[in-house]
Design an enzyme around this catalytic site. Structure first.
Site, PDB file in Angstrom:
ATOM      1  CG  ASP A  83       7.159   3.091   1.868  1.00  0.00           C
ATOM      2  OD1 ASP A  83       6.646   3.321   0.759  1.00  0.00           O
ATOM      3  OD2 ASP A  83       6.945   2.040   2.496  1.00  0.00           O
ATOM      4  CB  SER A  84       2.813   4.226   2.337  1.00  0.00           C
ATOM      5  OG  SER A  84       3.173   2.876   2.103  1.00  0.00           O
ATOM      6  CE1 TYR A 124       0.710   7.335   2.035  1.00  0.00           C
ATOM      7  CE2 TYR A 124       2.556   7.823   0.586  1.00  0.00           C
ATOM      8  CZ  TYR A 124       1.887   8.028   1.770  1.00  0.00           C
ATOM      9  OH  TYR A 124       2.386   8.935   2.674  1.00  0.00           O
ATOM     10  N   GLY A 125      -1.216   2.665  -2.365  1.00  0.00           N
ATOM     11  CA  GLY A 125      -1.430   2.068  -3.685  1.00  0.00           C
ATOM     12  C   GLY A 125      -2.850   2.116  -4.203  1.00  0.00           C
ATOM     13  CB  CYS A 146       7.031   5.593  -1.531  1.00  0.00           C
ATOM     14  SG  CYS A 146       5.298   5.228  -1.842  1.00  0.00           S
ATOM     15  CG  ASN A 147       8.539   1.562  -6.455  1.00  0.00           C
ATOM     16  OD1 ASN A 147       9.236   1.556  -7.459  1.00  0.00           O
ATOM     17  ND2 ASN A 147       8.915   0.944  -5.352  1.00  0.00           N
ATOM     18  CB  THR A 148       2.729   4.411  -4.619  1.00  0.00           C
ATOM     19  OG1 THR A 148       2.780   2.989  -4.605  1.00  0.00           O
ATOM     20  CG2 THR A 148       1.322   4.853  -4.938  1.00  0.00           C
ATOM     21  CD  GLU A 188       3.013  -0.958   6.543  1.00  0.00           C
ATOM     22  OE1 GLU A 188       2.956  -0.630   7.747  1.00  0.00           O
ATOM     23  OE2 GLU A 188       3.996  -0.658   5.830  1.00  0.00           O
ATOM     24  CB  CYS A 210       5.603  -2.164  -4.120  1.00  0.00           C
ATOM     25  SG  CYS A 210       5.028  -1.775  -2.439  1.00  0.00           S
ATOM     26  CB  THR A 211      10.025   0.146  -1.099  1.00  0.00           C
ATOM     27  OG1 THR A 211       8.915   0.899  -0.584  1.00  0.00           O
ATOM     28  CG2 THR A 211      10.750   0.949  -2.156  1.00  0.00           C
ATOM     29  CG  HIS A 212       5.440  -2.318   1.715  1.00  0.00           C
ATOM     30  ND1 HIS A 212       5.400  -1.010   1.324  1.00  0.00           N
ATOM     31  CD2 HIS A 212       4.942  -2.345   2.992  1.00  0.00           C
ATOM     32  CE1 HIS A 212       4.889  -0.272   2.300  1.00  0.00           C
ATOM     33  NE2 HIS A 212       4.611  -1.055   3.325  1.00  0.00           N
TER      34      HIS A 212
HETATM   35  N1  DGL Z   1       6.024   0.913  -0.554  1.00  0.00           N
HETATM   36  C1  DGL Z   1       5.258   1.682  -1.456  1.00  0.00           C
HETATM   37  C2  DGL Z   1       5.664   1.611  -2.862  1.00  0.00           C
HETATM   38  O1  DGL Z   1       6.837   1.419  -3.111  1.00  0.00           O
HETATM   39  C3  DGL Z   1       3.845   2.029  -1.112  1.00  0.00           C
HETATM   40  C4  DGL Z   1       2.924   0.881  -0.990  1.00  0.00           C
HETATM   41  C5  DGL Z   1       1.536   1.312  -0.572  1.00  0.00           C
HETATM   42  O2  DGL Z   1       1.419   2.066   0.410  1.00  0.00           O
HETATM   43  O3  DGL Z   1       0.579   0.892  -1.223  1.00  0.00           O
HETATM   44  O4  DGL Z   1       4.886   1.762  -3.754  1.00  0.00           O
END
Ligand code: DGL
Length: 269
Positions: free
Chosen positions: A10-11, A42-43, A73-75, A153, A187-189
């Site tokens: 993931d990011s 990453y978003g 990471c969905n992105t 984060e 988003c996994t966060h």
């Molecule tokens: N956790 C990530 C996702 O699922 C990335 C979020 C990010 O870095 O913006 O998209």
């Protein structure tokens, strides 16, 4: 049987939501986790940048001798899955979007599905496509939530945090207005701040954890290749991040509920 680790990236700390679900479902599996904290979030990046980071991350994990890749990471999933599949034809490469869309299609009673995700995931349209492939009549409302990943984060996950609650309320409003009965945490966060999101959405809405949803598909893919680990043993756990080691360890340990410090290193990507 294949006792090599699963590579997960993931990011940042978000993919630990998939790690938590994997450890609960299959404690015998070993894994190597990479959080690319040097380049997070990453978003707000361009698709070309996200594709570059995704290739770098899968290359790093391959060098650790992994048997499969979980793109937690969905992105990355939304912007680079085709590339990761063609770069890694010799091993299963699993994402989070299709399993989360399947869980949402199974959960919704009204066909009104909300998605909370990053800008780059929303812009890709990946969730609309994935949900409507399973449920053509579904009404999908996707909301970009750029304030959430920086808060997570930096360890600001407490629903008593006013800035976090204000952001959650802002992003929940269009989903409430659309009448969504099911919301994908795309988003996994976001499962790390589930309490804040749940409070903002109000009661009676099913929340889908995209990282957790992916674990079943991952284990099925391994079982189909006779590549599950040794169920008699506890798997190995290794973590890497590309910057901010101390903060990664602190937020990651708080979320997982155990001290990942002794198993975490800084990655030179
Ligand atoms: N956790 C990530 C996702 O699922 C990335 C979020 C990010 O870095 O913006 O998209």
């Amino acid at each position: 049987m294949d006792t090599r680790p699963i590579g997960i990236f993931d990011s940042g700390v978000g993919g630990l939501t998939a790690v938590k679900a994997l450890m609960a479902a299959a404690p015998w599996e070993s894994f190597v986790y990479l959080g690319d904290t040097a380049n997070a979030p990453y978003g707000d990046r361009t698709p070309a940048e996200i594709r570059g980071f995704s290739r770098q991350n899968t290359g790093f994990l391959r060098a650790q001798g992994v048997k499969a890749l979980l793109v937690a990471c969905n992105t990355s999933n939304a912007n680079a899955m085709d590339q990761m599949l063609s770069d890694n034809p010799d091993m299963p490469v699993l994402g989070v979007i299709e399993p989360a869309a399947a869980a949402a299609a199974a959960a919704t009673k009204t066909g009104r599905v909300g998605v909370l995700a990053t800008h780059a995931t929303v812009a890709s349209g990946a969730y609309e496509r994935a949900v409507r492939a399973l449920m053509p009549e579904a009404l999908v409302t996707a909301v970009a939530c750029p304030k959430l990943v920086p808060l997570v984060e930096s360890g600001r996950t407490d629903p008593a945090d006013g800035e976090l609650m204000a952001a959650a309320a802002e992003y929940a409003a269009p989903l409430k207005a659309a009448g969504a009965d099911t919301v994908i945490l795309g988003c996994t966060h976001y499962p790390i701040i589930e309490a804040a999101i749940r409070a903002a959405l109000g009661p009676g809405i099913a929340l889908i954890d995209s990282g957790a949803a992916s674990v079943g598909a991952l284990l099925q893919a391994l079982a189909a290749r006779d590549a599950l680990g040794d169920k008699e043993k506890t798997g190995g756990r290794r973590f890497f991040c590309s910057a901010g080691l101390e903060r990664f360890v602190k937020t990651g340990s708080a979320f997982l509920g155990w001290d990942i410090g002794p198993r975490t290193e800084l990655a030179a990507l």
